[in-house]
Design a protein around this motif. Sequence first.
Motif, PDB file in Angstrom:
ATOM      1  N   VAL A   1       0.853  -1.184   0.000  1.00 20.30           N
ATOM      2  CA  VAL A   1       0.000   0.000   0.000  1.00 20.30           C
ATOM      3  C   VAL A   1       0.888   1.233   0.000  1.00 20.30           C
ATOM      4  N   SER A   2       0.640   2.132  -0.951  1.00 19.68           N
ATOM      5  CA  SER A   2       1.445   3.360  -1.023  1.00 19.68           C
ATOM      6  C   SER A   2       1.133   4.277   0.142  1.00 19.68           C
ATOM      7  N   GLY A   3      -0.119   4.291   0.555  1.00 18.06           N
ATOM      8  CA  GLY A   3      -0.522   5.137   1.675  1.00 18.06           C
ATOM      9  C   GLY A   3      -2.027   5.126   1.829  1.00 18.06           C
ATOM     10  N   ILE A   4      -2.480   5.586   2.972  1.00 17.68           N
ATOM     11  CA  ILE A   4      -3.906   5.675   3.259  1.00 17.68           C
ATOM     12  C   ILE A   4      -4.230   7.130   3.543  1.00 17.68           C
ATOM     13  N   GLU A   5      -5.111   7.690   2.736  1.00 23.21           N
ATOM     14  CA  GLU A   5      -5.503   9.084   2.907  1.00 23.21           C
ATOM     15  C   GLU A   5      -6.697   9.189   3.845  1.00 23.21           C
ATOM     16  N   LEU A   6      -6.623  10.091   4.798  1.00 22.90           N
ATOM     17  CA  LEU A   6      -7.760  10.399   5.654  1.00 22.90           C
ATOM     18  C   LEU A   6      -8.487  11.586   5.027  1.00 22.90           C
ATOM     19  N   ILE A   7      -9.711  11.338   4.573  1.00 23.75           N
ATOM     20  CA  ILE A   7     -10.504  12.346   3.872  1.00 23.75           C
ATOM     21  C   ILE A   7     -11.494  12.954   4.861  1.00 23.75           C
ATOM     22  N   ALA A   8     -11.542  14.281   4.889  1.00 18.94           N
ATOM     23  CA  ALA A   8     -12.380  14.971   5.867  1.00 18.94           C
ATOM     24  C   ALA A   8     -13.212  16.049   5.215  1.00 18.94           C
ATOM     25  N   ILE A   9     -14.325  16.334   5.872  1.00 20.58           N
ATOM     26  CA  ILE A   9     -15.142  17.482   5.519  1.00 20.58           C
ATOM     27  C   ILE A   9     -14.707  18.632   6.401  1.00 20.58           C
ATOM     28  N   ALA A  10     -14.367  19.747   5.807  1.00 22.09           N
ATOM     29  CA  ALA A  10     -13.930  20.904   6.585  1.00 22.09           C
ATOM     30  C   ALA A  10     -15.061  21.407   7.461  1.00 22.09           C
ATOM     31  N   ALA A  11     -14.697  21.935   8.635  1.00 16.86           N
ATOM     32  CA  ALA A  11     -15.697  22.471   9.547  1.00 16.86           C
ATOM     33  C   ALA A  11     -16.517  23.539   8.837  1.00 16.86           C
ATOM     34  N   GLY A  12     -17.836  23.418   8.946  1.00 15.80           N
ATOM     35  CA  GLY A  12     -18.715  24.403   8.343  1.00 15.80           C
ATOM     36  C   GLY A  12     -18.919  24.222   6.857  1.00 15.80           C
ATOM     37  N   SER A  13     -18.389  23.138   6.269  1.00 15.69           N
ATOM     38  CA  SER A  13     -18.542  22.923   4.842  1.00 15.69           C
ATOM     39  C   SER A  13     -20.007  22.748   4.483  1.00 15.69           C
ATOM     40  N   GLY A  14     -20.548  23.704   3.768  1.00 14.30           N
ATOM     41  CA  GLY A  14     -21.942  23.625   3.370  1.00 14.30           C
ATOM     42  C   GLY A  14     -22.884  23.678   4.543  1.00 14.30           C
ATOM     43  N   GLY A  15     -22.395  24.022   5.738  1.00 19.49           N
ATOM     44  CA  GLY A  15     -23.256  24.042   6.906  1.00 19.49           C
ATOM     45  C   GLY A  15     -23.558  22.658   7.443  1.00 19.49           C
ATOM     46  N   PHE A  16     -22.851  21.627   6.948  1.00 19.07           N
ATOM     47  CA  PHE A  16     -23.158  20.259   7.358  1.00 19.07           C
ATOM     48  C   PHE A  16     -22.467  19.910   8.666  1.00 19.07           C
ATOM     49  N   ASN A  17     -23.240  19.346   9.587  1.00 18.15           N
ATOM     50  CA  ASN A  17     -22.725  18.874  10.862  1.00 18.15           C
ATOM     51  C   ASN A  17     -23.349  17.510  11.129  1.00 18.15           C
ATOM     52  N   PRO A  18     -22.545  16.421  11.168  1.00 19.06           N
ATOM     53  CA  PRO A  18     -23.115  15.085  11.373  1.00 19.06           C
ATOM     54  C   PRO A  18     -23.918  14.964  12.658  1.00 19.06           C
ATOM     55  N   ALA A  19     -23.593  15.779  13.670  1.00 21.15           N
ATOM     56  CA  ALA A  19     -24.345  15.716  14.921  1.00 21.15           C
ATOM     57  C   ALA A  19     -25.729  16.348  14.794  1.00 21.15           C
ATOM     58  N   SER A  20     -25.935  17.148  13.730  1.00 22.16           N
ATOM     59  CA  SER A  20     -27.227  17.798  13.511  1.00 22.16           C
ATOM     60  C   SER A  20     -27.540  17.737  12.024  1.00 22.16           C
ATOM     61  N   PRO A  21     -27.976  16.577  11.536  1.00 20.11           N
ATOM     62  CA  PRO A  21     -28.171  16.397  10.095  1.00 20.11           C
ATOM     63  C   PRO A  21     -29.294  17.277   9.554  1.00 20.11           C
ATOM     64  N   PRO A  22     -29.216  17.615   8.265  1.00 17.38           N
ATOM     65  CA  PRO A  22     -30.244  18.453   7.656  1.00 17.38           C
ATOM     66  C   PRO A  22     -31.566  17.711   7.500  1.00 17.38           C
ATOM     67  N   PRO A  23     -32.651  18.418   7.219  1.00 16.93           N
ATOM     68  CA  PRO A  23     -33.953  17.758   7.014  1.00 16.93           C
ATOM     69  C   PRO A  23     -33.868  16.667   5.957  1.00 16.93           C
ATOM     70  N   GLY A  24     -34.534  15.562   6.224  1.00 16.40           N
ATOM     71  CA  GLY A  24     -34.503  14.435   5.304  1.00 16.40           C
ATOM     72  C   GLY A  24     -33.442  13.416   5.620  1.00 16.40           C
ATOM     73  N   TYR A  25     -32.567  13.721   6.603  1.00 16.93           N
ATOM     74  CA  TYR A  25     -31.503  12.805   7.004  1.00 16.93           C
ATOM     75  C   TYR A  25     -31.560  12.551   8.510  1.00 16.93           C
ATOM     76  N   SER A  26     -31.041  11.398   8.903  1.00 17.03           N
ATOM     77  CA  SER A  26     -30.977  11.073  10.327  1.00 17.03           C
ATOM     78  C   SER A  26     -29.847  10.084  10.561  1.00 17.03           C
ATOM     79  N   LEU A  27     -29.500   9.886  11.815  1.00 12.97           N
ATOM     80  CA  LEU A  27     -28.537   8.861  12.230  1.00 12.97           C
ATOM     81  C   LEU A  27     -27.277   8.883  11.373  1.00 12.97           C
ATOM     82  N   CYS A  28     -26.468   9.912  11.600  1.00 16.21           N
ATOM     83  CA  CYS A  28     -25.194  10.034  10.878  1.00 16.21           C
ATOM     84  C   CYS A  28     -24.091   9.320  11.655  1.00 16.21           C
TER      85      CYS A  28
END
Length: 280
Positions: free
Chosen positions: A65-92
């Motif tokens: 394996v050449s390497g393992i990339e850790l991919i992240a969503i930047a804080a505030g990206s699109g206003g998305f917060n897994p602890a408070s999912p947008p309408p239509g989503y649940s259980l993140c």
Amino acid sequence: MRRAFLLLSCLTLGGCAWEPGQGFAVVEPTVRAAYEPRADRLAPDGYQRLSSDYQLRMDAASMRVSGIELIAIAAGSGGFNPASPPPGYSLCHNGHCHRADGALIPYEQIAAEMGGGGGSSTVATLPVAEPMNLLAPEKRAVECTPDCALPEATVSQGRWGVDALLLEGTVRDGRATPRIPGERRFRWELTRAPDSEAPVAVLNGAVDLPSDRSTPPRAKLDLNLVLTAVLFDPVDWSALEEDPDGVVEISADANPEVHAVLLARLATISPEAEVTRGDR
């Protein structure tokens, strides 16, 4: 040394004020890769039953394996917060949310829907220097590039870049009237082209690792990849020819269709990630 002192102080006193540039989470990663028999597919002599009624035994298995990339969503990206999912989503959790129609949607897709852009990036890469013997797996502690102190973000994916894979073994027919005589040796090898820097396969696995001030800073991250005989379920071994050495070579040149099927199935395998916060 200074980061270690700050981390120890945080763990001992139950909290601390992070300085500018200090990581919101300090990750301690390990990597493990294995080929493992499945209990529901056991056959005599160390073989595993395939859905085709062929039986397969792995005799050698290694991966680089050449390497393992850790991919992240930047804080505030699109206003998305897994602890408070947008309408239509649940259980993140585990890098995805449950949509109202039952679909599992990755964090990155939800952030893109909310903000009009992906908002994801590689926050760290975990180099894996030595090849891994999949038949004698070991958990390896690895370093982080550029740093194991992560910025404020939500790590939702681990992306494994596979540089090489070698699987060798024997196959036989489990039916009363066998389609192939006796045992056949096989070999499937993936290697990068000499003039290419691209991995031969990319494996994506969900990770649930918030890096913020609301969670303990220390994060143990155990990444685990498991291959099983299920990978070979679609292969019709009676249609494959042996080479002059009596080996069934599966490659883009010798057996391109089977090679392509196995490569596509390999890409669907998802490495697992276990995150432990604090002192546990």
